[in-house]
Design a protein around this motif. Sequence first.
Motif, PDB file in Angstrom:
ATOM      1  N   GLY A 118      51.202 123.543 116.447  1.00 24.98           N
ATOM      2  CA  GLY A 118      51.224 124.358 117.664  1.00 24.98           C
ATOM      3  C   GLY A 118      52.533 124.245 118.413  1.00 24.98           C
ATOM      4  O   GLY A 118      53.114 125.257 118.849  1.00 24.98           O
ATOM      5  N   LEU A 119      53.020 123.011 118.572  1.00 23.54           N
ATOM      6  CA  LEU A 119      54.295 122.815 119.261  1.00 23.54           C
ATOM      7  C   LEU A 119      55.449 123.431 118.475  1.00 23.54           C
ATOM      8  O   LEU A 119      56.404 123.974 119.060  1.00 23.54           O
ATOM      9  CB  LEU A 119      54.546 121.320 119.469  1.00 23.54           C
ATOM     10  CG  LEU A 119      53.606 120.611 120.452  1.00 23.54           C
ATOM     11  CD1 LEU A 119      53.900 119.118 120.476  1.00 23.54           C
ATOM     12  CD2 LEU A 119      53.748 121.205 121.852  1.00 23.54           C
ATOM     13  N   ALA A 120      55.377 123.350 117.141  1.00 19.66           N
ATOM     14  CA  ALA A 120      56.429 123.930 116.310  1.00 19.66           C
ATOM     15  C   ALA A 120      56.490 125.445 116.479  1.00 19.66           C
ATOM     16  O   ALA A 120      57.576 126.027 116.559  1.00 19.66           O
ATOM     17  CB  ALA A 120      56.199 123.564 114.841  1.00 19.66           C
ATOM     18  N   VAL A 121      55.326 126.085 116.535  1.00 16.97           N
ATOM     19  CA  VAL A 121      55.295 127.541 116.717  1.00 16.97           C
ATOM     20  C   VAL A 121      55.897 127.929 118.064  1.00 16.97           C
ATOM     21  O   VAL A 121      56.711 128.859 118.161  1.00 16.97           O
ATOM     22  CB  VAL A 121      53.851 128.066 116.593  1.00 16.97           C
ATOM     23  CG1 VAL A 121      53.768 129.522 117.037  1.00 16.97           C
ATOM     24  CG2 VAL A 121      53.360 127.928 115.159  1.00 16.97           C
ATOM     25  N   LEU A 122      55.517 127.215 119.127  1.00 14.88           N
ATOM     26  CA  LEU A 122      56.051 127.522 120.454  1.00 14.88           C
ATOM     27  C   LEU A 122      57.564 127.306 120.505  1.00 14.88           C
ATOM     28  O   LEU A 122      58.303 128.126 121.069  1.00 14.88           O
ATOM     29  CB  LEU A 122      55.363 126.648 121.510  1.00 14.88           C
ATOM     30  CG  LEU A 122      53.874 126.917 121.751  1.00 14.88           C
ATOM     31  CD1 LEU A 122      53.306 125.905 122.742  1.00 14.88           C
ATOM     32  CD2 LEU A 122      53.662 128.344 122.262  1.00 14.88           C
ATOM     33  N   SER A 123      58.030 126.222 119.899  1.00 12.25           N
ATOM     34  CA  SER A 123      59.467 125.942 119.905  1.00 12.25           C
ATOM     35  C   SER A 123      60.230 126.963 119.064  1.00 12.25           C
ATOM     36  O   SER A 123      61.328 127.388 119.442  1.00 12.25           O
ATOM     37  CB  SER A 123      59.722 124.526 119.369  1.00 12.25           C
ATOM     38  OG  SER A 123      59.118 123.563 120.205  1.00 12.25           O
ATOM     39  N   ALA A 124      59.657 127.357 117.932  1.00 13.23           N
ATOM     40  CA  ALA A 124      60.310 128.361 117.087  1.00 13.23           C
ATOM     41  C   ALA A 124      60.419 129.694 117.821  1.00 13.23           C
ATOM     42  O   ALA A 124      61.430 130.403 117.697  1.00 13.23           O
ATOM     43  CB  ALA A 124      59.544 128.528 115.785  1.00 13.23           C
ATOM     44  N   ARG A 125      59.392 130.039 118.589  1.00 11.27           N
ATOM     45  CA  ARG A 125      59.450 131.286 119.370  1.00 11.27           C
ATOM     46  C   ARG A 125      60.563 131.219 120.404  1.00 11.27           C
ATOM     47  O   ARG A 125      61.278 132.208 120.634  1.00 11.27           O
ATOM     48  CB  ARG A 125      58.106 131.541 120.047  1.00 11.27           C
ATOM     49  CG  ARG A 125      57.001 131.960 119.101  1.00 11.27           C
ATOM     50  CD  ARG A 125      55.706 132.224 119.846  1.00 11.27           C
ATOM     51  NE  ARG A 125      55.854 133.293 120.836  1.00 11.27           N
ATOM     52  CZ  ARG A 125      54.899 133.660 121.681  1.00 11.27           C
ATOM     53  NH1 ARG A 125      53.723 133.044 121.648  1.00 11.27           N
ATOM     54  NH2 ARG A 125      55.112 134.631 122.539  1.00 11.27           N
ATOM     55  N   SER A 126      60.731 130.070 121.027  1.00 10.27           N
ATOM     56  CA  SER A 126      61.813 129.912 122.008  1.00 10.27           C
ATOM     57  C   SER A 126      63.173 130.050 121.340  1.00 10.27           C
ATOM     58  O   SER A 126      64.079 130.718 121.868  1.00 10.27           O
ATOM     59  CB  SER A 126      61.707 128.546 122.692  1.00 10.27           C
ATOM     60  OG  SER A 126      60.487 128.438 123.402  1.00 10.27           O
ATOM     61  N   LEU A 127      63.338 129.432 120.176  1.00 15.52           N
ATOM     62  CA  LEU A 127      64.598 129.542 119.450  1.00 15.52           C
ATOM     63  C   LEU A 127      64.861 130.982 119.022  1.00 15.52           C
ATOM     64  O   LEU A 127      66.002 131.453 119.059  1.00 15.52           O
ATOM     65  CB  LEU A 127      64.580 128.637 118.225  1.00 15.52           C
ATOM     66  CG  LEU A 127      64.689 127.134 118.483  1.00 15.52           C
ATOM     67  CD1 LEU A 127      64.396 126.357 117.212  1.00 15.52           C
ATOM     68  CD2 LEU A 127      66.072 126.787 119.020  1.00 15.52           C
ATOM     69  N   HIS A 128      63.805 131.673 118.617  1.00 13.83           N
ATOM     70  CA  HIS A 128      63.992 133.062 118.188  1.00 13.83           C
ATOM     71  C   HIS A 128      64.415 133.947 119.359  1.00 13.83           C
ATOM     72  O   HIS A 128      65.099 134.961 119.164  1.00 13.83           O
ATOM     73  CB  HIS A 128      62.705 133.589 117.561  1.00 13.83           C
ATOM     74  CG  HIS A 128      62.884 134.895 116.852  1.00 13.83           C
ATOM     75  ND1 HIS A 128      63.883 135.113 115.922  1.00 13.83           N
ATOM     76  CD2 HIS A 128      62.200 136.069 116.950  1.00 13.83           C
ATOM     77  CE1 HIS A 128      63.800 136.347 115.468  1.00 13.83           C
ATOM     78  NE2 HIS A 128      62.799 136.952 116.089  1.00 13.83           N
ATOM     79  N   GLY A 129      64.021 133.564 120.577  1.00 18.81           N
ATOM     80  CA  GLY A 129      64.489 134.301 121.744  1.00 18.81           C
ATOM     81  C   GLY A 129      66.007 134.276 121.857  1.00 18.81           C
ATOM     82  O   GLY A 129      66.635 135.257 122.269  1.00 18.81           O
ATOM     83  N   LEU A 130      66.628 133.152 121.477  1.00 22.74           N
ATOM     84  CA  LEU A 130      68.090 133.072 121.479  1.00 22.74           C
ATOM     85  C   LEU A 130      68.686 133.986 120.415  1.00 22.74           C
ATOM     86  O   LEU A 130      69.740 134.596 120.631  1.00 22.74           O
ATOM     87  CB  LEU A 130      68.536 131.629 121.236  1.00 22.74           C
ATOM     88  CG  LEU A 130      68.224 130.624 122.332  1.00 22.74           C
ATOM     89  CD1 LEU A 130      68.651 129.225 121.902  1.00 22.74           C
ATOM     90  CD2 LEU A 130      68.934 131.008 123.633  1.00 22.74           C
ATOM     91  N   SER A 131      68.048 134.074 119.257  1.00 28.92           N
ATOM     92  CA  SER A 131      68.547 134.941 118.187  1.00 28.92           C
ATOM     93  C   SER A 131      68.437 136.411 118.557  1.00 28.92           C
ATOM     94  O   SER A 131      69.196 137.249 118.031  1.00 28.92           O
ATOM     95  CB  SER A 131      67.767 134.688 116.893  1.00 28.92           C
ATOM     96  OG  SER A 131      67.865 133.339 116.496  1.00 28.92           O
TER      97      SER A 131
END
Length: 293
Positions: free
Chosen positions: A176-189
Amino acid sequence: KSPRVRPGALNLLRLLWLSLPVTVGPAVEDALAGTSTPVAWVTAVGLWLAWAAGLLALLVPRTVSLTVLRVDGPGVAVVAVIASVQGGVEGADLLAVAVAALVLVVGAWPTVGEGLVDGSSYGPEKRLPLRVPPSLALGPAPLAVAVVLVGLSAGPLLLAAEQWVLGVVVTVVGAGLAVLSARSLHGLSRRFLVFVPGGVVVHDPLTLVDPVLLPKAGLASVVPAPADTAAEDLTMGAGGLVMELRLQQPSDLVRRRPGRAPDESVTTAAVLVAPTRTAAFLADARKRNLPVR
């Protein structure tokens, strides 16, 4: 249609990535020699899946490919360093660390990010990434990468070590934490400029509620921002040369404010943006007959 970015650095990164099984792989194999068979197998399968995801991202450039690279690249470095420490820092370990360092350096090259993001362009579009502000690059972004890496690996390794209860809990919470963090990183992309036939689109979900089209016919100038500019700042504090896109008439846009602050409607005649490659941005703007000053 303007030419795409030259793929020199991206092709070099592809070659480095293809080499990982033979340059980093032996060091990892040596490091796993003293572990149990289940742990070794889970580690090997996880690493092969990560390698395959990175290879697919590099061979099929898309905006999401940049997010995958921003996770996988540091992951390669972490694995190489851990393997070298476990293996006693021999020749194979030094090679693994050197190749992993090259992957990090080349992966951070601006043309690589541009080549990946521009892969999502349609027809005559061209996408140019925006610089990641230091306030995110030096803190929240690396932390998010760490959460993704640990969140996806810790649980399965605990299960392989027969830590059943803790392994299940860590797997579920970590995923769950990985999905949330990946979404945040994708916001930068997903922060980029788009050249379209009608003008320039500012696509930045971190500062704007919706993408904003700056019409070609309505642009008054595209210039390096003067020190005393009063333009609406969409750079999030990014360093380097900042560009000012000035309109002939003020236009409305909806700013996304940090935290729980409400979105705000703003009327402005100019905005500030920070493309990763300013010279390339200006060159494309000239080719598209935008009013570069």
